[in-house]
Design a protein around this motif. Structure first.
Motif, PDB file in Angstrom:
ATOM      1  N   PRO A 183       0.790  -1.269  -0.048  1.00  0.00           N
ATOM      2  CA  PRO A 183       0.105  -0.045   0.002  1.00  0.00           C
ATOM      3  C   PRO A 183       0.890   1.212   0.139  1.00  0.00           C
ATOM      4  O   PRO A 183       0.416   2.417  -0.606  1.00  0.00           O
ATOM      5  N   ALA A 184       2.007   1.250   0.754  1.00  0.00           N
ATOM      6  CA  ALA A 184       2.975   2.228   0.792  1.00  0.00           C
ATOM      7  C   ALA A 184       3.195   3.204  -0.817  1.00  0.00           C
ATOM      8  O   ALA A 184       3.411   4.081  -1.033  1.00  0.00           O
ATOM      9  N   ASP A 185       3.274   1.725  -1.729  1.00  0.00           N
ATOM     10  CA  ASP A 185       3.515   2.308  -3.182  1.00  0.00           C
ATOM     11  C   ASP A 185       2.380   2.922  -3.702  1.00  0.00           C
ATOM     12  O   ASP A 185       2.916   3.670  -4.980  1.00  0.00           O
ATOM     13  N   ARG A 186       1.289   2.964  -3.064  1.00  0.00           N
ATOM     14  CA  ARG A 186       0.049   3.728  -3.730  1.00  0.00           C
ATOM     15  C   ARG A 186      -0.138   4.877  -2.870  1.00  0.00           C
ATOM     16  O   ARG A 186      -1.343   5.697  -2.948  1.00  0.00           O
ATOM     17  N   GLY A 187       0.805   5.213  -1.965  1.00  0.00           N
ATOM     18  CA  GLY A 187       0.822   6.412  -1.071  1.00  0.00           C
ATOM     19  C   GLY A 187      -0.174   6.264  -0.009  1.00  0.00           C
ATOM     20  O   GLY A 187      -0.569   7.344   0.714  1.00  0.00           O
TER      21      GLY A 187
END
Length: 426
Positions: free
Chosen positions: A173-177
């Motif tokens: 999810p961090a890669d999606r902000g």
């Protein structure tokens, strides 16, 4: 003497060779060893002992018949044993080699497949050859029919209960902000499930269940859509998938326990109102959330995309739609699910239609693929007579492809449904 000569002339040529008998006996032993290894890998200690003992007894009897039995009985025995070996070997070796490489299960599957092919080839020819006179005209089609049904049902049942582990992809999810927490869930039978939790901003939360052969990585984009609408989202790996413990079952028969653990996790979250929890599932996960919600009153609403069937009763829509072909398919599926039941500790769940009725009056949204007619037939069968069930067919979509095919429509319909179902209770 004349009668003896005729019997010898009508016998399977291979029956004259002691070498062939030795090879068949060895193949039966190898198949039994591979099967014993596989059935001994799942379940309680007592259940594993029972299954391994049963396999060894059957193998010993088959080896005795091959060495001492008359040619006709030898042919039938090797045909049945070989067919079972080919079905089991194909159901294990192919998916395990493609996903997990040279694992012990893959090797055992290859042993089964190789030994099974040898036994099956001899047995099929021998069974037809040993039939007297014109009866061979009936024996041939019968052998073909048994082969087709046996391979289809057996390989499906074995593949569904001997699932290679699928790894997570690198994206988080961090890669999606989006910020997230690592989640640890514990099921009632002690299996530890691994997942990600995206905290809620509106006090409501959705558990997100992926499909067979997938992981939470495969529903990450669905989680992003919901999280950006303020929902807390728990996406987790089903048992035997990703980083979760336990053994997978691709018909979703462990779904009740896995979903219950997800609900328990969300109910203890300080950012979540326990009265505002929904479930969204894709494919196998869709069937799991429908089934689990019937016994989980804490699930206020269900969104299920790509649900069709996970028990024989779920295919009852086939006969009205396809007639005789549908009834034949139902009988074949009965054999598939019965075989699967013998191969797993998970018991068959209630039908999806019964579960949908048990969810009432809580709302259910069934999403179906425009290019997969059976999904819509199944959804309409579940909706029949139930006003709390809605069906949305996504035009042009493949299986579970609603979000990728119609992203704006998917977001609008799903979030509107959840907003209405999870509004704060007064």
């Amino acid at each position: 003497m004349i009668g003896t000569a005729r019997q010898q002339a009508g016998a399977h040529p291979a029956d004259r060779s002691h070498l062939v008998v030795d090879v068949l006996t060895a193949a039966a032993g190898a198949a039994g060893a591979g099967a014993a290894f596989l059935v001994g890998a799942d379940g309680s200690a007592a259940w594993r002992v029972v299954r391994v003992a049963a396999v060894l007894v059957v193998t010993a009897l088959a080896m005795y018949v091959i060495r001492r039995g008359p040619p006709v009985l030898r042919a039938v025995t090797t045909f049945v044993l070989g067919l079972a070996g080919v079905a089991a070997g194909a159901g294990i070796a192919v998916p395990h080699l493609s996903k997990a490489g040279w694992s012990p299960a893959a090797v055992a599957g290859l042993v089964l497949l190789t030994a099974g092919l040898l036994l099956f080839g001899y047995g099929a020819v021998g069974t037809v050859w040993s039939s007297p006179g014109w009866s061979r005209l009936a024996t041939g089609p019968a052998v073909l029919l048994v082969t087709v049904v046996g391979l289809f049902t057996g390989s499906q049942a074995v593949a569904a209960t001997n699932v290679p582990r699928t790894g997570l992809r690198s994206a988080t999810p961090a890669d999606r902000g989006l910020s997230y927490l690592d989640a640890r869930l514990v099921t009632a039978d002690g299996v530890i499930l691994s997942g990600w939790y995206l905290p809620a901003r509106n006090r409501a939360a959705v558990l997100l269940a992926h499909g067979a052969g997938c992981t939470r990585s495969d529903v990450l984009e669905h989680a992003v859509v919901l999280a950006r609408q303020g929902y807390g989202v728990l996406l987790y790996d089903a048992r035997g998938h990703g980083r979760s413990g336990g053994r997978a079952m691709d018909f979703g028969w462990y779904g009740d326990q896995d979903v219950a653990a997800a609900v328990a996790y969300l109910r203890q979250r300080p950012d979540v109102d326990p009265a505002r929890i929904a479930a969204l599932g894709e494919s196998m996960g869709a069937e799991e959330v429908i089934g689990a919600a019937a016994g989980q009153p804490g699930i206020r609403a269900v969104v299920a995309e790509g649900a069709t069937a996970r028990t024989t009763a779920d295919w009852d829509f086939l006969a009205p739609v396809y007639g005789a072909r549908g009834r034949i398919q139902q009988r074949v599926d009965e054999v598939t699910y019965a075989a699967a039941d013998l191969l797993t500790d998970a018991g068959p769940p209630i039908s999806l239609r019964a579960a949908a009725a048990g969810i009432a009056p809580r709302p259910v949204l069934l999403i179906t693929a425009g290019r997969v007619p059976d999904e819509t037939f199944a959804a309409e069968y579940l909706r029949d007579g139930h006003h709390h069930v809605q069906v949305w067919q996504v035009p042009g979509s493949g299986h579970t492809g609603g979000l990728s095919t119609r992203p704006d429509d998917w977001q609008r319909r799903v979030t509107a449904f959840l907003d209405a179902a999870l509004r704060p209770q007064t």
